[in-house]
Each structure stands twice: as structure tokens, then as C-alpha cells.
Design a protein around this motif. Structure first.
Motif, PDB file in Angstrom:
ATOM      1  N   ARG A   1       1.065  -0.797   0.530  1.00 48.01           N
ATOM      2  CA  ARG A   1      -0.299  -0.218   0.448  1.00 48.01           C
ATOM      3  C   ARG A   1       0.567   0.863  -0.028  1.00 48.01           C
ATOM      4  O   ARG A   1       1.274   1.393   0.946  1.00 48.01           O
ATOM      5  CB  ARG A   1      -0.963   0.059   1.154  1.00 48.01           C
ATOM      6  CG  ARG A   1      -1.717   1.518   1.560  1.00 48.01           C
ATOM      7  CD  ARG A   1      -3.084   1.087   2.301  1.00 48.01           C
ATOM      8  NE  ARG A   1      -2.541   1.696   3.292  1.00 48.01           N
ATOM      9  CZ  ARG A   1      -3.190   1.279   4.404  1.00 48.01           C
ATOM     10  NH1 ARG A   1      -3.858   0.397   4.551  1.00 48.01           N
ATOM     11  NH2 ARG A   1      -2.368   1.690   5.963  1.00 48.01           N
ATOM     12  N   GLY A   2       0.765   2.077  -0.727  1.00 47.89           N
ATOM     13  CA  GLY A   2       1.782   3.396  -1.684  1.00 47.89           C
ATOM     14  C   GLY A   2       1.787   3.096  -2.703  1.00 47.89           C
ATOM     15  O   GLY A   2       1.543   2.398  -3.521  1.00 47.89           O
ATOM     16  N   SER A   3       2.886   4.610  -2.953  1.00 50.26           N
ATOM     17  CA  SER A   3       2.700   5.437  -4.436  1.00 50.26           C
ATOM     18  C   SER A   3       3.657   4.395  -4.810  1.00 50.26           C
ATOM     19  O   SER A   3       4.682   4.382  -4.161  1.00 50.26           O
ATOM     20  CB  SER A   3       2.738   6.614  -4.499  1.00 50.26           C
ATOM     21  OG  SER A   3       3.593   7.506  -3.873  1.00 50.26           O
ATOM     22  N   PRO A   4       4.000   4.435  -5.812  1.00 46.80           N
ATOM     23  CA  PRO A   4       5.358   4.488  -6.317  1.00 46.80           C
ATOM     24  C   PRO A   4       6.462   4.879  -6.214  1.00 46.80           C
ATOM     25  O   PRO A   4       7.490   4.944  -6.009  1.00 46.80           O
ATOM     26  CB  PRO A   4       5.386   4.714  -8.300  1.00 46.80           C
ATOM     27  CG  PRO A   4       3.630   3.494  -8.636  1.00 46.80           C
ATOM     28  CD  PRO A   4       3.279   4.465  -7.231  1.00 46.80           C
ATOM     29  N   GLU A   5       6.355   6.575  -6.188  1.00 44.35           N
ATOM     30  CA  GLU A   5       7.280   7.523  -5.405  1.00 44.35           C
ATOM     31  C   GLU A   5       7.672   6.868  -3.774  1.00 44.35           C
ATOM     32  O   GLU A   5       8.887   6.937  -3.957  1.00 44.35           O
ATOM     33  CB  GLU A   5       6.577   8.741  -5.499  1.00 44.35           C
ATOM     34  CG  GLU A   5       6.334   9.089  -6.722  1.00 44.35           C
ATOM     35  CD  GLU A   5       4.833   8.962  -7.600  1.00 44.35           C
ATOM     36  OE1 GLU A   5       4.995   9.260  -9.098  1.00 44.35           O
ATOM     37  OE2 GLU A   5       3.826   7.919  -6.745  1.00 44.35           O
ATOM     38  N   LEU A   6       6.907   6.301  -3.536  1.00 43.78           N
ATOM     39  CA  LEU A   6       7.218   6.080  -1.641  1.00 43.78           C
ATOM     40  C   LEU A   6       7.835   5.326  -1.676  1.00 43.78           C
ATOM     41  O   LEU A   6       8.319   4.633  -0.826  1.00 43.78           O
ATOM     42  CB  LEU A   6       6.012   6.124  -0.641  1.00 43.78           C
ATOM     43  CG  LEU A   6       5.652   5.409   0.499  1.00 43.78           C
ATOM     44  CD1 LEU A   6       6.407   6.540   1.405  1.00 43.78           C
ATOM     45  CD2 LEU A   6       4.468   5.029   1.090  1.00 43.78           C
ATOM     46  N   LEU A   7       7.002   4.645  -2.291  1.00 48.72           N
ATOM     47  CA  LEU A   7       8.495   2.464  -2.785  1.00 48.72           C
ATOM     48  C   LEU A   7       9.672   2.981  -3.238  1.00 48.72           C
ATOM     49  O   LEU A   7      10.901   2.336  -2.563  1.00 48.72           O
ATOM     50  CB  LEU A   7       7.893   2.110  -3.559  1.00 48.72           C
ATOM     51  CG  LEU A   7       6.841   0.910  -2.338  1.00 48.72           C
ATOM     52  CD1 LEU A   7       7.269  -0.118  -1.772  1.00 48.72           C
ATOM     53  CD2 LEU A   7       5.183   1.944  -2.696  1.00 48.72           C
TER      54      LEU A   7
ATOM     55  N   CYS B   1      11.013  -4.963   4.357  1.00 49.78           N
ATOM     56  CA  CYS B   1      10.459  -4.086   3.981  1.00 49.78           C
ATOM     57  C   CYS B   1       8.965  -3.619   3.910  1.00 49.78           C
ATOM     58  O   CYS B   1       8.334  -2.117   4.559  1.00 49.78           O
ATOM     59  CB  CYS B   1      11.279  -3.768   2.533  1.00 49.78           C
ATOM     60  SG  CYS B   1       9.976  -3.223   1.304  1.00 49.78           S
ATOM     61  N   ALA B   2       8.414  -4.424   3.254  1.00 54.34           N
ATOM     62  CA  ALA B   2       6.577  -4.558   3.581  1.00 54.34           C
ATOM     63  C   ALA B   2       5.726  -4.311   4.802  1.00 54.34           C
ATOM     64  O   ALA B   2       5.314  -3.444   5.016  1.00 54.34           O
ATOM     65  CB  ALA B   2       6.142  -6.207   3.693  1.00 54.34           C
ATOM     66  N   LYS B   3       6.688  -4.706   6.189  1.00 57.77           N
ATOM     67  CA  LYS B   3       6.475  -4.345   7.652  1.00 57.77           C
ATOM     68  C   LYS B   3       6.386  -3.000   7.974  1.00 57.77           C
ATOM     69  O   LYS B   3       5.669  -2.132   8.331  1.00 57.77           O
ATOM     70  CB  LYS B   3       7.017  -4.921   8.510  1.00 57.77           C
ATOM     71  CG  LYS B   3       7.007  -4.682  10.158  1.00 57.77           C
ATOM     72  CD  LYS B   3       7.220  -6.023  11.152  1.00 57.77           C
ATOM     73  CE  LYS B   3       6.837  -5.392  12.257  1.00 57.77           C
ATOM     74  NZ  LYS B   3       7.360  -5.934  13.592  1.00 57.77           N
ATOM     75  N   TYR B   4       8.286  -2.652   7.217  1.00 58.60           N
ATOM     76  CA  TYR B   4       8.510  -0.482   7.039  1.00 58.60           C
ATOM     77  C   TYR B   4       7.520  -0.287   6.055  1.00 58.60           C
ATOM     78  O   TYR B   4       6.754   1.332   7.422  1.00 58.60           O
ATOM     79  CB  TYR B   4       9.819  -0.976   7.250  1.00 58.60           C
ATOM     80  CG  TYR B   4       9.418   0.417   7.210  1.00 58.60           C
ATOM     81  CD1 TYR B   4       9.953   1.190   7.694  1.00 58.60           C
ATOM     82  CD2 TYR B   4      10.579   1.732   5.634  1.00 58.60           C
ATOM     83  CE1 TYR B   4      10.353   2.797   8.318  1.00 58.60           C
ATOM     84  CE2 TYR B   4      10.356   2.756   5.153  1.00 58.60           C
ATOM     85  CZ  TYR B   4      10.122   3.361   6.807  1.00 58.60           C
ATOM     86  OH  TYR B   4      10.907   4.923   6.597  1.00 58.60           O
ATOM     87  N   VAL B   5       6.983  -0.224   5.128  1.00 56.13           N
ATOM     88  CA  VAL B   5       6.214   0.333   4.527  1.00 56.13           C
ATOM     89  C   VAL B   5       4.570   0.111   4.479  1.00 56.13           C
ATOM     90  O   VAL B   5       4.248   1.120   5.155  1.00 56.13           O
ATOM     91  CB  VAL B   5       6.596   0.341   3.329  1.00 56.13           C
ATOM     92  CG1 VAL B   5       5.065   0.115   2.237  1.00 56.13           C
ATOM     93  CG2 VAL B   5       7.287  -0.029   2.717  1.00 56.13           C
ATOM     94  N   ALA B   6       4.213  -0.560   4.807  1.00 57.93           N
ATOM     95  CA  ALA B   6       2.779  -0.902   5.881  1.00 57.93           C
ATOM     96  C   ALA B   6       3.014   0.214   7.131  1.00 57.93           C
ATOM     97  O   ALA B   6       1.684   1.045   6.831  1.00 57.93           O
ATOM     98  CB  ALA B   6       2.583  -2.201   6.674  1.00 57.93           C
ATOM     99  N   GLY B   7       3.792   0.840   7.710  1.00 57.03           N
ATOM    100  CA  GLY B   7       4.375   1.472   9.135  1.00 57.03           C
ATOM    101  C   GLY B   7       3.629   3.018   8.261  1.00 57.03           C
ATOM    102  O   GLY B   7       3.571   3.625   9.065  1.00 57.03           O
ATOM    103  N   LEU B   8       4.413   3.272   7.186  1.00 57.04           N
ATOM    104  CA  LEU B   8       4.391   4.493   6.857  1.00 57.04           C
ATOM    105  C   LEU B   8       3.294   4.951   5.988  1.00 57.04           C
ATOM    106  O   LEU B   8       2.976   5.790   5.789  1.00 57.04           O
ATOM    107  CB  LEU B   8       5.048   4.577   5.096  1.00 57.04           C
ATOM    108  CG  LEU B   8       6.905   4.562   5.917  1.00 57.04           C
ATOM    109  CD1 LEU B   8       7.501   4.513   4.819  1.00 57.04           C
ATOM    110  CD2 LEU B   8       7.297   5.773   7.030  1.00 57.04           C
ATOM    111  N   ALA B   9       2.352   3.890   5.710  1.00 57.73           N
ATOM    112  CA  ALA B   9       1.358   3.905   4.430  1.00 57.73           C
ATOM    113  C   ALA B   9      -0.247   4.884   5.720  1.00 57.73           C
ATOM    114  O   ALA B   9       0.248   3.817   6.383  1.00 57.73           O
ATOM    115  CB  ALA B   9       0.553   2.693   4.032  1.00 57.73           C
TER     116      ALA B   9
END
Length: 140
Positions: free
Chosen positions: A12-18, A132-140
Motif C-alpha cells: 500500500r503506497g505510491s510508486p514514489e513512496l516505494l 521492507c513490507a512491514k516498514y512500508v505498511a507502517g508508513l501508509a
């Protein structure tokens, strides 16, 4: 035929964020490396341009041992594509907007050294993707 590996994840998140998560030390320090390692921000070099260096030194949490990965960017196209060369291995990461607030991240590695093909090495790499997935999930 050279050994190739492909890993796919949807976040979950934009290509820019990833893309930023994969190219900015302040993000990379939170997840770079397999479970049981840390990568201090001071150990991350990102010169984000073709010909620029991407270097990380991971620290083993158990014994303090270090492992340095040094690559050179071959292509930088924010937010769609990132390519680096690490010795003879080529890593290509693509970021595809799925249109629903999610981005598919595909990591393709070619000319993969034999040491990276073992089940243990594969399992370690997958834990890095999980982090990485866990970290990104925390940002979204």
C-alpha cells in the motif's frame, strides 16, 4: 543460461513512496538486510545517478560481524525503475502503480552468484523483503 531470480510484492503506497524507500538512507536503515542484521544509516551510501555508488554495510546483531554490498547504479528512473550492478549480478526493481493505492514492486536479479541461490540465502533475502513490507505498511 545465467541464474535468474524474481520476487514480487504488493504494498500500500505510491510508486514514489516505494522508490524513495529503496533509495533514501533514512528509509533503508529500517529494513535493509535479512532478519538478524541492522544497517546503521551511517553505513549507507546512495549516490542516486547512473554511475553512482550504492553501498551498505550490514551488521550481524548476534556477533557484530559486517557484510558490505557495493553496487553501481546503471539506471535511475523515479518512480518506475531502478537498476544496479553488484559485481556481475544485475538487480532491476520496477514499481508499478496498480491504481488502487497499491504498488507492485518486482525485483529481478540476473547472473546470480551460486552462493545467493542456496535455500538459506533465498530465505534470508525473503526476510529482508518482509522487513521492507512491514516498514512500508507502517508508513501508509
Amino acid at each position: 543460461m545465467t541464474p535468474e531470480l524474481t520476487f514480487r510484492r504488493v504494498h500500500r503506497g505510491s510508486p514514489e513512496l516505494l522508490f524513495d524507500c529503496m533509495t533514501r538512507p533514512e528509509h533503508l536503515t529500517h529494513f535493509w538486510g535479512p532478519e538478524g542484521t541492522t544497517t546503521p544509516i551511517a553505513n549507507i551510501v546512495v549516490d542516486l545517478r547512473p554511475g553512482g555508488v550504492f553501498e551498505t554495510t550490514m551488521v550481524n546483531d548476534a556477533d557484530g560481524g559486517t557484510y558490505t554490498m557495493r553496487a553501481v547504479y546503471a539506471e535511475v528512473s523515479r518512480p518506475d525503475r531502478l537498476v544496479w550492478l553488484d559485481g556481475g549480478m544485475r538487480t532491476t526493481i520496477t514499481f508499478a502503480d496498480l491504481g488502487d493505492g497499491h504498488t507492485e514492486v518486482v525485483t529481478e536479479q540476473s547472473n546470480v552468484p551460486a552462493a545467493y541461490l542456496s535455500p538459506q540465502a533465498q530465505a534470508g533475502f525473503v526476510t529482508s523483503l518482509d522487513r521492507c513490507a512491514k516498514y512500508v505498511a507502517g508508513l501508509a
